[in-house]
Design an enzyme around this catalytic site. Structure first.
Site, PDB file in Angstrom:
ATOM      1  N   GLU A 163       0.902  -1.185  -0.020  1.00 21.25           N
ATOM      2  CA  GLU A 163       0.068  -0.030   0.196  1.00 21.25           C
ATOM      3  C   GLU A 163       0.753   1.156   0.052  1.00 21.25           C
ATOM      4  O   GLU A 163       1.743   1.417   0.852  1.00 21.25           O
ATOM      5  CB  GLU A 163      -0.995  -0.084   1.156  1.00 21.25           C
ATOM      6  CG  GLU A 163      -1.887  -1.296   1.227  1.00 21.25           C
ATOM      7  CD  GLU A 163      -2.676  -1.167   2.549  1.00 21.25           C
ATOM      8  OE1 GLU A 163      -3.898  -0.790   2.397  1.00 21.25           O
ATOM      9  OE2 GLU A 163      -2.077  -1.474   3.637  1.00 21.25           O
ATOM     10  N   ASP A 167     -16.262  -4.163   0.093  1.00 20.67           N
ATOM     11  CA  ASP A 167     -15.431  -3.803   1.429  1.00 20.67           C
ATOM     12  C   ASP A 167     -16.861  -3.785   2.215  1.00 20.67           C
ATOM     13  O   ASP A 167     -17.780  -2.909   2.065  1.00 20.67           O
ATOM     14  CB  ASP A 167     -14.848  -2.373   1.621  1.00 20.67           C
ATOM     15  CG  ASP A 167     -13.580  -2.433   0.869  1.00 20.67           C
ATOM     16  OD1 ASP A 167     -13.002  -3.605   0.554  1.00 20.67           O
ATOM     17  OD2 ASP A 167     -13.387  -1.473  -0.045  1.00 20.67           O
TER      18      ASP A 167
END
Length: 247
Positions: free
Chosen positions: A8, A128
């Site tokens: 990330e 998500d």
């Protein structure tokens, strides 16, 4: 099962987020390009990269990601801020192996279905989940969609897979996350990639036997050295089927 070692990127650095909290990133003092090379050298067949800055709409890490794609030598699955056809197709042209789409799928599902048909096996849906609903805008907005109805809406699209994250689950409570992810895996024909469930190699072993889970993203656990990538890859390999002995 495919292990996706994960980076990330935020302002050119490797970070980890706890339950999506962007204000408290854990910064890892590693070189992103060399880390990507190390993933490939350990035997990974894919890796995953999320551009946090693009996700926030605050710039991007485009040059760094291009360098990672060139250096890694393995396909890169890329997520973060894909909200237009142009950006998706631009990154496919730049060499991304797959594009992960989240928010755009909630706002313009027809476009995502069209992109999946134009680029088969290159579009991945991100789902998500928080309190039983699909979240968008980098986990900041709650949609009206339930995860089950959401994934069924894309059943006819030739997606490469679906990444499922259970935001509800505390980082120490992998059982809860695994329950949500395995339940959703049973609701879709697409292969499911689990996110946020691996803290040890034992977690890889557990995921391996859940029906329709084809892979898992591992980021923080690799960077913290709680998981050895080579060991995780070995654990994820399919075991040979027993054969009968004939006389």
């Amino acid at each position: 099962m495919i292990i996706y070692p994960t980076l990330e990127l935020h302002k050119g650095k490797c970070v980890s987020l706890t339950r999506g909290r962007l204000e408290e990133p854990v910064i890892w003092h590693v070189d992103p390009v060399e880390t990507a090379r190390g993933f490939a050298e350990a035997g990974a067949s894919w890796m995953h990269v999320t551009d946090i800055d693009a996700l926030l709409g605050e710039g991007d890490n485009a040059d760094l990601i291009e360098e990672i794609i060139r250096a890694a030598g393995i396909p890169v699955q890329l997520g973060g801020g894909f909200r237009s056809r142009e950006r998706v197709e631009d990154w496919i042209d730049r060499g991304a192996g797959r594009i992960v789409i989240g928010t755009m799928a909630a706002h313009d599902p027809d476009l995502v279905r069209e992109l999946a048909k134009l680029h088969p096996d290159q579009i991945v849906l991100a789902v998500d989940i928080f309190e039983g609903h699909v979240m968008t805008e980098g986990w900041r907005s709650r949609s009206a969609f339930t995860p089950e109805d959401y994934v069924k809406a894309f059943d006819s699209a030739p997606l490469a897979g679906i990444i499922v994250t259970d935001i509800d689950a505390d980082i120490e409570e992998t059982d809860g996350a695994l329950g949500v992810i395995s339940g959703l895996a049973a609701e879709t024909r697409h292969p499911v990639i689990a996110r946020g469930t691996v803290r040890s190699v034992d977690d890889v072993a557990r995921l391996k036997y859940v029906p329709n889970i084809s892979g898992t993203l591992i980021g923080r656990a690799l960077l913290a050295r709680d998981v050895d990538l080579a060991e995780a890859l070995e654990m994820a390999r399919p075991e040979p089927e027993p054969t009968a002995d004939f006389l």
